[in-house]
Design an enzyme around this catalytic site. Structure first.
Site, mmCIF file in Angstrom:
data_model
loop_
_atom_site.group_PDB
_atom_site.id
_atom_site.type_symbol
_atom_site.label_atom_id
_atom_site.label_comp_id
_atom_site.label_asym_id
_atom_site.label_seq_id
_atom_site.Cartn_x
_atom_site.Cartn_y
_atom_site.Cartn_z
ATOM 1 N N TYR A 123 6.602 -8.345 8.179
ATOM 2 C CA TYR A 123 6.522 -6.954 8.410
ATOM 3 C C TYR A 123 6.717 -6.351 9.848
ATOM 4 O O TYR A 123 6.560 -7.290 10.715
ATOM 5 C CB TYR A 123 5.153 -6.742 8.110
ATOM 6 C CG TYR A 123 4.545 -6.884 6.580
ATOM 7 C CD1 TYR A 123 4.668 -5.965 5.646
ATOM 8 C CD2 TYR A 123 4.082 -8.142 6.519
ATOM 9 C CE1 TYR A 123 4.256 -6.483 4.373
ATOM 10 C CE2 TYR A 123 3.799 -8.570 4.943
ATOM 11 C CZ TYR A 123 3.817 -7.581 3.996
ATOM 12 O OH TYR A 123 3.569 -7.850 2.859
ATOM 13 N N ARG B 20 -3.019 -4.585 7.891
ATOM 14 C CA ARG B 20 -4.188 -3.796 8.575
ATOM 15 C C ARG B 20 -5.379 -4.351 9.059
ATOM 16 O O ARG B 20 -5.971 -3.934 10.243
ATOM 17 C CB ARG B 20 -4.443 -2.561 7.587
ATOM 18 C CG ARG B 20 -5.008 -2.979 6.245
ATOM 19 C CD ARG B 20 -4.839 -1.577 5.492
ATOM 20 N NE ARG B 20 -4.995 -2.129 3.943
ATOM 21 C CZ ARG B 20 -6.004 -2.218 3.244
ATOM 22 N NH1 ARG B 20 -7.135 -1.678 3.860
ATOM 23 N NH2 ARG B 20 -6.001 -2.381 2.046
ATOM 24 N N ASP C 101 0.941 -1.344 -0.128
ATOM 25 C CA ASP C 101 -0.037 -0.059 -0.145
ATOM 26 C C ASP C 101 0.872 1.277 0.016
ATOM 27 O O ASP C 101 1.938 1.147 0.207
ATOM 28 C CB ASP C 101 -0.764 -0.019 1.214
ATOM 29 C CG ASP C 101 -1.970 -1.049 1.253
ATOM 30 O OD1 ASP C 101 -2.295 -1.595 -0.022
ATOM 31 O OD2 ASP C 101 -2.534 -1.528 2.133
ATOM 32 N N ASP D 294 -6.405 1.611 8.506
ATOM 33 C CA ASP D 294 -5.329 2.189 8.899
ATOM 34 C C ASP D 294 -5.636 3.852 9.061
ATOM 35 O O ASP D 294 -6.534 4.478 8.844
ATOM 36 C CB ASP D 294 -4.269 2.219 7.879
ATOM 37 C CG ASP D 294 -4.448 2.597 6.204
ATOM 38 O OD1 ASP D 294 -5.526 3.752 6.374
ATOM 39 O OD2 ASP D 294 -4.253 2.060 5.285
#
Length: 287
Positions: free
Chosen positions: A66, A172, A38, A80
């Site tokens: 991540y 997310r 993203d 988010d």
């Protein structure tokens, strides 16, 4: 030019933006990426160039890792901090409850894709429908979370979470689901991909460095060979076996069952092969 560039994607860029930029720098139309990030996210974005694009599916399917920033108490429509705030609550949970929430979200599971995502339903991307205020029914997808742990807190009070996960995972959404489990809601406030398959941040180069190398005529020094993607034994073919490889035919070998990187005697990477019962077959050719 054929191979792989490991880019440290900057914040605010889409993965497609990076591909478009590199098409211009590399003067190559055949460029693809190994897993969407993203615009909010940064970090490891493998870029495949020329014949290297044949390896894209292998990277897309690889495990990713991540570091995600989690802000408890804040719920948004995008899950988010870029989205519209839907709800704010005062977080009130213990470390034990946080640990329990992380544990409950670890392992094989079904995840419902968020409305703000590029998943297509009826030929329409979900985020296109979401921007029109339309919410549609989505089918959960099977994912695997290999690890989900808290690495501490950041200066602003957000929690730093480490996530190792399979293809198709929305981090997310994990943050959103964790907030629901904690009873206060939550969203993702930052995301950095630190690993994609075998590639880590240590392998990355910036777009500025790539641009500078192109201007200096040294761009190819940053491009990794396609076979660096694969973590499996090597096998060299000659004679009739080489001919069969070049024609896409299977051949007999005296090797243990496994995947293999197959080369000719000059060290040219020919294919990713798989051996079963003494027979080597082509998984994907790269010559």
């Amino acid at each position: 030019m054929n191979g792989i560039l490991i880019v440290d994607k900057p914040q605010g860029w889409t993965s497609h933006d990076v591909v478009g930029k590199l098409r211009g720098i590399c003067r190559e139309k055949r460029i693809g990426h190994g897993g969407t990030l993203d615009p909010l996210a940064t970090g490891v974005l493998p870029i495949f160039i020329g014949r290297g694009t044949r390896a894209v599916p292998f990277c897309e399917n690889a495990e990713k890792e991540y570091l995600a920033s989690f802000r408890p108490g804040l719920v948004t429509d995008t899950q988010d901090i870029t989205g519209t705030v839907l709800e704010e609550r005062e977080p009130a949970f213990t470390e034990a409850q946080l640990f329990q929430g992380l544990q409950s979200l670890t392992g094989p599971q079904q995840q419902l894709p968020p409305m703000y995502s590029a998943v297509k339903i009826g030929g329409k991307k979900l985020y296109e429908l979401a921007r029109k205020g339309v919410e549609v029914e989505r089918k959960p997808r099977s994912i695997v979370i290999s690890s989900f742990t808290c690495q501490g807190r950041e200066e602003n009070g957000d929690y730093l979470l480490q996530v190792a996960c399979s293809k198709g995972t929305y981090v997310r959404t994990l943050c959103h689901d964790l907030g629901q489990l904690l009873g206060c809601g939550g969203c993702m406030s930052g995301l950095r991909r630190v690993r994609a398959g075998r590639f880590t941040l240590a392998d990355c180069v910036t777009l500025d460095a790539i641009q500078a190398a192109a201007a200096a005529g040294t761009l190819e020094s940053l491009v990794r060979p396609v076979d660096s993607l694969f973590d499996c034994p090597e096998h060299v073919v000659t004679g009739s076996a080489l001919k069969r490889v070049l024609n896409g035919n299977e051949f007999s070998v005296d090797l243990p069952d496994s995947d293999y990187r197959v080369y000719d005697s000059d060290g040219r990477f020919l294919m990713l092969g798989t051996c079963s019962g003494g027979i080597m077959k082509t998984v994907k050719s790269f010559f």
